[in-house]
Scaffold this motif. Structure first.
Motif, PDB file in Angstrom:
ATOM      1  N   GLU A  92      33.616  52.492  76.152  1.00 30.80           N
ATOM      2  CA  GLU A  92      34.312  52.667  77.419  1.00 30.80           C
ATOM      3  C   GLU A  92      34.573  54.126  77.769  1.00 30.80           C
ATOM      4  O   GLU A  92      34.120  54.621  78.796  1.00 30.80           O
ATOM      5  CB  GLU A  92      35.645  51.922  77.418  1.00 30.80           C
ATOM      6  N   HIS A 137      46.677  57.605  79.552  1.00 28.55           N
ATOM      7  CA  HIS A 137      46.658  56.151  79.431  1.00 28.55           C
ATOM      8  C   HIS A 137      47.437  55.658  78.213  1.00 28.55           C
ATOM      9  O   HIS A 137      47.323  54.505  77.830  1.00 28.55           O
ATOM     10  CB  HIS A 137      45.210  55.642  79.336  1.00 28.55           C
ATOM     11  N   GLY A 138      48.143  56.574  77.596  1.00 21.83           N
ATOM     12  CA  GLY A 138      48.943  56.185  76.435  1.00 21.83           C
ATOM     13  C   GLY A 138      48.084  55.809  75.249  1.00 21.83           C
ATOM     14  O   GLY A 138      48.465  54.991  74.424  1.00 21.83           O
ATOM     15  N   ARG A 139      46.889  56.377  75.153  1.00 21.84           N
ATOM     16  CA  ARG A 139      45.968  56.002  74.084  1.00 21.84           C
ATOM     17  C   ARG A 139      45.788  57.091  73.056  1.00 21.84           C
ATOM     18  O   ARG A 139      44.941  56.983  72.187  1.00 21.84           O
ATOM     19  CB  ARG A 139      44.606  55.615  74.691  1.00 21.84           C
ATOM     20  N   LEU A 168      42.993  50.647  80.327  1.00 17.32           N
ATOM     21  CA  LEU A 168      41.538  50.740  80.450  1.00 17.32           C
ATOM     22  C   LEU A 168      41.155  51.911  81.351  1.00 17.32           C
ATOM     23  O   LEU A 168      41.801  52.155  82.360  1.00 17.32           O
ATOM     24  CB  LEU A 168      40.973  49.438  81.038  1.00 17.32           C
ATOM     25  N   LEU A 195      43.050  60.208  77.780  1.00 18.32           N
ATOM     26  CA  LEU A 195      43.574  59.327  76.732  1.00 18.32           C
ATOM     27  C   LEU A 195      45.095  59.405  76.695  1.00 18.32           C
ATOM     28  O   LEU A 195      45.790  58.388  76.638  1.00 18.32           O
ATOM     29  CB  LEU A 195      42.988  59.705  75.372  1.00 18.32           C
ATOM     30  N   ILE A 229      45.714  51.164  70.841  1.00 13.91           N
ATOM     31  CA  ILE A 229      47.023  50.534  71.064  1.00 13.91           C
ATOM     32  C   ILE A 229      46.929  49.215  71.845  1.00 13.91           C
ATOM     33  O   ILE A 229      47.627  48.244  71.559  1.00 13.91           O
ATOM     34  CB  ILE A 229      47.986  51.547  71.737  1.00 13.91           C
ATOM     35  N   GLN A 278      35.300  50.000  71.114  1.00 16.18           N
ATOM     36  CA  GLN A 278      35.821  49.974  72.473  1.00 16.18           C
ATOM     37  C   GLN A 278      35.867  51.387  73.039  1.00 16.18           C
ATOM     38  O   GLN A 278      35.453  51.622  74.168  1.00 16.18           O
ATOM     39  CB  GLN A 278      37.224  49.348  72.483  1.00 16.18           C
ATOM     40  N   PHE A 279      36.323  52.332  72.222  1.00 19.16           N
ATOM     41  CA  PHE A 279      36.404  53.716  72.673  1.00 19.16           C
ATOM     42  C   PHE A 279      35.016  54.252  73.010  1.00 19.16           C
ATOM     43  O   PHE A 279      34.781  54.795  74.085  1.00 19.16           O
ATOM     44  CB  PHE A 279      37.049  54.564  71.572  1.00 19.16           C
ATOM     45  N   TYR A 324      38.974  44.484  74.975  1.00 18.11           N
ATOM     46  CA  TYR A 324      39.096  43.752  73.721  1.00 18.11           C
ATOM     47  C   TYR A 324      39.033  42.260  74.024  1.00 18.11           C
ATOM     48  O   TYR A 324      39.569  41.818  75.042  1.00 18.11           O
ATOM     49  CB  TYR A 324      40.425  44.078  73.041  1.00 18.11           C
TER      50      TYR A 324
END
Ligand SMILES: Cc1cc2nc3c(=O)[nH]c(=O)nc-3n(C[C@H](O)[C@H](O)[C@H](O)COP(=O)(O)OP(=O)(O)OC[C@H]3O[C@@H](n4cnc5c(N)ncnc54)[C@H](O)[C@@H]3O)c2cc1C
Ligand code: SF4
Ligand code: SF4
Lengths: 302, 670, 191
Positions: A240, C167-169, A281, C164, A16, A236-237, A260
């Motif tokens: 991180e 963090h809203g992911r 993050l 996740l 997102i 990224q996932f 990003y």
């Protein structure tokens, strides 16, 4: 509309912040990007192993929908930010031309549901658009805070330059490095910038998949990187969110922020960090980095 | 129209059609008996026959016999390419007293059986082509080959070992030779090496004597620092224009003492020496290497102070003194040569390793190309033959990567033929000079020459490591402590079946051979063609390996394809012999494919006059028509193509012949 | 792989499927298997080859030899990360990554893939979700895969999932498109 935008499934979940920062940056540059109406999954990788043809058909529906938006123009540029989507869409286009039997079936299938398809969409990666259409000059002129002294390891990952090098060198891409230079950051010389992060293997065979990410990060750190910049939600996932698991498996803690590239651009443009999804993050950007940012030659804190 | 009864004294023409099987080459695809049956049905065909090998003695005898027996007046042979056997069958015709130009050859091998999948289609195509030729041949005229005297003298282009050897052979046979070399010295690549495989003789010891002989030979003129700019004429009668570039030192006045170089205001050499690939330094006035021929210095205007500012104390001029050899005002000079033959021996270039970033050339300082290492090893090279890395240290381990840029569809598809062997040579020399561990990474070892396999064996005995696998990556990314600060080679050892990482201090890239960058321009200049990959094309890969499609122009050395020195020299000798065979003839016969102008149809528009590249057409003011000066015509056909009224025509390609051929081919089509 | 003294390593011609190479060559990605020169560049650059039972190069040799069972049962294809490093370095321009897909499909068709390897399961889950909704939501998908294959890991991953979400992911919402029927018709018509 300047560009169509294909978000891809992960933009609604894990990725997102990529979408948030991408949109913010494009807004700041006055470039318009319209989401493709009723887009569906691109059919990327793991799906391919079940049925390649259906995967191509999935991607092709998006391409057909994009053509519908072309407003009678000869073609249309559609931005796909996720590496897997970017490749999945281009690959479908190539398959349709390279394997005529497949092409015929897909075109017929689309027509049957009322979507005409001429394989005319240009799939673009944001890096490509930023560097080749917008240009470093326009980007640099929008910079408010130079990211001075920030050492960035640019991570391109696999699928934006391989196997189809449409906008950068296949073996040693440079676009992101140039972009980072344009916003005042330093880039580290890092031979692993296109080496695989493990992709979906980090979930399925974690001991091996995570090791690939671990090696990348460790080397970036060794070369003095303050932060790794990525251009794909999965990269990224992996880089991180799995650092905790890496610590457990390999007994070494890295604590290297992974963002990003669009988030760094947004910071340099002076955009509010919430609009860039910085708060999402897991490993926050350390204060000492942000306090080195410069405005008009003076250090400022953002 | 000249019609088709010009040689038949009012009798209808009688055509003989002879169809060759070429073993199974043609008969394996084309149904020859069916084609023979078909030929018999064509108008004016008196006899049609097949034979297994028409070019063999019995085949030729059969044709001659039938010409007599059936009173044939036209001859048609359907077989292979006219490049191969047109001459053979023309001779058969004249021996059986038919004018050789009343003959037509039909190529049903290269144009039919070899390129058609389906047997039925091939047979039909062969029939159509024979029908076309049988129509065409009716309109042929009796012609006589044109005869010209052959001029003595040969131009050799390129002064590498190929050009040098060819020049010496011909000069020794009494031929006048002009050796044109674009660099300041002759010697080519071989002059850069220290030792040569597989015998490890010292390159200088075997090359330098040849170079000096060339310079002293009364029959050889060396035009160094020169390039061919224009070629005109034809076999036996070439005109070649050569541009001598200014070296700012007058060759005729220079005695080769090099005092000027000593006296240059730059006390130390400071500028990268091109001959050392930038690894060594030179002054603005320099000779590229000590054994250079001619032993005449040259001045590089880019770095010379006099050229840049006009205000140099000119140590060089003072040192030269009365000899007065230095001339800052020298200009390009054009030399015109008239010769009977030309040998093109322009050699090769090496693959640009920076095209493969994953091998780190241009990124990591200790990655070298094989050619650079040749210079490091050379006793008169930049380090005096000592192998030192760019940081001044001796390498303790060296990785040699084969096939760089070769055997790869992303770069060059071909095997460069010499890299395996020069890699072995470098491996041996590196071990000998530095004592380093040496690793060779190869895909396949290609050591097929005389003594080559034995050399490979010697290397194995010497303890050089051989790892079978195409290296995937050279990087400075360390995984273990012993990899720190070194170059890491990552490769699948395909014989063990495992990925290996081997840290080394020095990487040598065995770059492949490529055509010269200007190969295309050179082919245009000499009107020769290229095979795939831009190597110059020989007339026939087996039977005419040093000739080209342009008569009188020959090839020698690596410009025709990658080859080592033994093969280069053998080929250069062959080219020399073929040129001598040409220049030792007093006259030469050429195709009578000249143009002619039928005054009756000429409207006097003069289009052809301006177009003719050889100025062979002039305008007759009185008669108001264009007139051809036949001896000047080279048969390019431009006038015939351009003439709006059909007055300008070309022998062997007259309109009526071509129309007849097309008509014949298209019978039954649409 | 430790070889036991009683184990034999030998291949009899009769055990091979001599047509296998041709079949693979007929699939997208397989076109050029017969051009391979066994140089090993693919396997040298492959970040996963050191974990594979057969390197990509050996898989190609096995395809050509007709070692169908060994090739389809190998872990190699399931360990491929689809990074395309091999495809761009191959001196014969063999599309090795695509070839891996071709083998995956064959393995699934023949039910020959290594058991308890979650990737085919993931693929099938993925397929079903997309077929139904047109989109996937990672959260739900991953949860279901682990439930099927390795519930224990799901527990271990729970904290990651929680982070996740926080963090809203990650959303557990079912994402879907409007024209679901249109998509299903399309998918039915192809393949
Ligand atoms: C690193 C390396 C090591 C090698 N080691 C060995 C070895 O040990 N043993 C062995 O047998 N072979 C060796 N070879 C192969 C060897 O170099 C060739 O066989 C040989 O040089 C071919 O000779 P040549 O005269 O055809 O071409 P070249 O040596 O390339 O000479 C061509 C000459 O033509 C000149 N020229 C080019 N274009 C023009 C033009 N348009 N007009 C005028 N002049 C022109 C060039 O300046 C040059 O002087 C090695 C090759 C390499 C790359
Ligand atoms: S890189 Fe290509 S040619 Fe070399 S082994 Fe792999 S598939 Fe074969
Ligand atoms: S695409 Fe697959 S086989 Fe090829 S290098 Fe990447 S992981 Fe290895």
């Amino acid at each position: 509309m300047d560009y169509l935008y294909y978000p891809g499934c992960s933009s609604k979940g894990n990725g997102i912040a990529y979408e948030e920062s991408l949109k913010a940056v494009f807004d700041a540059l006055d470039v318009r990007m319209d989401e493709l109406p009723d887009w569906n999954c691109c059919g990327a990788t793991s799906y391919m192993s079940v049925d390649e043809w259906k995967a191509v058909a999935l991607a092709a529906r998006n391409l057909g929908l994009a053509e519908r938006q072309a407003d009678g123009k000869d073609g249309v540029d559609m931005i796909a930010a996720c590496s897997a989507c970017y490749l999945g869409l281009i690959r479908a286009q190539r398959y349709i031309t390279d394997y005529p039997e497949l092409g015929k079936q897909v075109t017929a299938g689309l027509e049957a549901v009322g979507i005409s398809f001429k394989n005319r969409v240009r799939i673009r990666h944001p890096l490509d658009v930023l560097m080749n259409d917008i240009g470093t000059e326009r980007i640099a002129s929008r910079v408010k805070h130079k990211l001075a002294g920030m050492k960035v390891a640019c991570y391109y990952g696999c699928q934006i330059v391989r196997p189809y090098a449409t906008f950068d060198d296949q073996q040693s891409p440079v676009m992101m490095d140039r972009l980072m230079a344009a916003i005042g950051a330093e880039t580290v010389n890092w031979p692993l910038k296109t080496r695989c992060c493990g992709g979906s293997l980090s979930g399925t065979v974690p001991e091996t998949g995570l090791r690939l990410s671990f090696i990348l990060l460790k080397e970036a750190k060794k070369r003095g990187a303050d932060v790794v910049a990525t251009a794909c939600p999965l990269c990224q996932f992996n880089l991180e969110c799995n650092q905790g698991e890496m610590r457990r498996l390999f007994g070494e803690s890295l604590d290297l922020p992974v963002v990003y590239f669009t988030q760094l651009m947004g910071l340099a443009f002076g955009l509010p960090s919430r609009a860039l999804g910085i708060q999402r993050l897991f490993i926050p950007l350390p204060a000492h980095l942000l306090s080195r940012v410069q405005e008009g030659g003076r250090n400022v804190r953002v | 129209m000249s019609g088709f009864n010009s040689s038949t004294n009012g009798h209808p023409p009688r055509i003989g059609v002879f169809i060759c099987h070429c073993g199974t080459n043609i008969a394996g695809k084309v149904n020859v008996p069916e084609v023979v049956e078909f030929a018999r049905t064509l108008p004016f065909v008196a006899v049609a026959k097949e034979y297994k090998y028409m070019c063999s003695d019995p085949g030729q005898e059969m044709i001659k016999h039938d010409i007599q027996q059936y009173g044939l007046t036209r001859l048609l042979v359907a077989a292979c390419s006219p490049h191969i056997h047109e001459e053979t069958f023309r001779k058969v015709a004249s021996e059986a007293s038919i004018n050789p130009f009343l003959f037509q050859m039909v190529n049903i091998r290269e144009l039919v059986s070899w390129v058609t999948e389906d047997g039925h289609e091939a047979t039909e195509k062969a029939k159509a082509m024979i029908r076309a030729a049988a129509k065409r041949v009716l309109f042929h005229d009796e012609l006589e080959p044109k005869k010209y005297p052959v001029k003595p003298g040969v131009v050799v282009v390129g002064g590498g070992i190929a050009g040098i050897h060819a020049a010496l052979v011909m000069a020794d046979a009494g031929e006048r030779v002009y050796l044109v070399e674009r660099e300041p010295s002759i010697g080519g690549h071989m002059a850069m090496f220290d030792k040569t495989f597989p015998t490890l003789d010292c390159a200088a010891c075997i090359l330098t004597p040849k170079m000096t002989t060339v310079r002293r030979h009364p029959n050889i003129t060396v035009l160094s620092y020169s390039e061919v700019v224009e070629v005109s004429g034809f076999v036996g009668n070439f005109k070649v224009k050569v541009k001598k570039k200014p070296r700012y030192v007058v060759e005729e006045k220079c005695v080769g003492c090099y005092e000027c170089i000593e006296a240059c205001v730059f006390k130390e050499p400071r500028f990268p020496n091109e001959f050392d690939l930038g690894l060594g330094k030179r002054k603005p006035i320099y000779v590229p290497f000590p054994q250079a021929v001619p032993p005449v210095p040259m001045i590089d205007p880019e770095t010379c102070i006099q050229f840049r500012t006009g205000k140099c104390p000119k140590g060089c001029v003072n040192a030269c003194g009365d000899r007065d050899g230095i001339d800052f005002d020298q200009k390009d000079e054009i030399v015109e040569l008239e010769v009977g033959g030309i040998i093109v021996a322009t050699g090769f270039d090496t693959f640009d390793a920076s095209r493969l970033p994953y091998y780190g050339y241009g990124i990591y300082p200790n990655v070298y190309t094989g050619l650079e290492v040749e210079r490091l090893l050379n006793a008169s090279g930049p380090t005096g033959g000592e192998v030192l890395l760019r940081n001044g240290q001796k390498p303790q381990s060296v990785g040699i990567i084969h096939c760089v840029g070769s055997r790869d569809e992303n770069t060059n598809r071909w095997c460069s033929r010499v890299c395996c062997m020069y890699s072995l040579k470098l491996a041996h020399l590196m071990k000998e000079r530095t004592g380093a561990e040496v690793y060779n990474f190869y895909i396949d070892i290609r050591a097929p020459g005389k003594g080559y396999e034995e050399f490979y064996d010697r290397l194995l005995q010497e303890g050089v490591h051989f790892i079978r696998g195409k290296v995937a990556e050279v990087s400075d990314w360390a995984m273990t402590p012993d990899e720190e600060n070194r170059l890491v080679i990552r490769v699948e050892d395909t014989l063990i079946g495992m990925v290996r990482r081997i840290p080394v201090d020095m990487v040598i890239l065995s770059v492949g051979l490529e055509p010269q960058r200007d190969a295309q321009e050179v082919t245009k200049l000499f009107n020769i063609s290229c095979s795939t990959g831009n190597w110059f094309m020989e007339r026939h890969p087996k039977l005419a390996p040093v000739s080209t499609m342009s008569a009188g122009i020959y090839l020698a050395g690596a410009c025709q394809g990658p080859k080592d020195i033994p093969d280069t020299v053998a080929q250069a000798g062959a080219a020399a012999a073929e040129v001598l065979a040409l220049t030792h003839k007093s006259v030469i016969e050429v195709e009578p494919n000249t143009a002619f102008i039928d005054e009756r149809y000429c409207s006097g528009c003069q289009i052809c006059v301006g177009l003719c590249p050889y100025s062979a057409i002039y305008y007759d003011e009185e008669k108001k028509v264009a007139v051809l000066n036949e001896p000047l015509c080279l048969g390019c056909g431009v006038c015939a193509a351009a003439c709006p009224s059909g007055a300008a025509q070309q022998h062997l390609f007259q309109d009526e012949q071509l129309y007849a051929e097309i008509e014949g081919a298209l019978v039954g089509v649409g | 792989m430790v070889q036991q003294p009683h184990q034999r390593r030998i291949k009899y011609q009769a055990e091979l499927d001599s047509d296998f190479g041709r079949q693979i060559a007929a699939m997208p990605g397989g076109e050029k298997v017969y051009s391979c020169i066994q140089c090993g560049a693919c396997s040298g650059i492959c970040p996963m080859s050191i974990y594979m039972d057969y390197s990509p190069r050996r898989i190609i040799a096995m395809i050509r030899a007709g070692m169908k069972n060994d090739a389809l049962r190998s872990q190699t294809v399931w360990l491929c990360a689809s990074c395309y490093a091999c495809s761009v370095i191959c001196p014969r321009q063999i599309k090795i990554t695509d070839l891996m897909y071709a083998l995956k499909q064959r393995a699934i068709q023949e039910g020959a893939y290594p058991k308890r390897f979650p990737i085919p399961v993931l693929a099938r889950e993925f397929f079903q979700t997309v077929q139904r909704d047109g989109r996937t939501s990672e959260g739900r998908l991953i949860a279901r895969v682990y439930l099927r294959t390795n519930p224990w890991r799901l527990l271990k991953q729970a904290s990651l999932g929680y982070r996740l979400l926080r963090h809203g992911r990650m959303s557990m919402r079912r994402e879907s498109i409007r024209s679901r029927e249109e998509l299903q018709t399309l998918l039915r018509s192809v393949g």
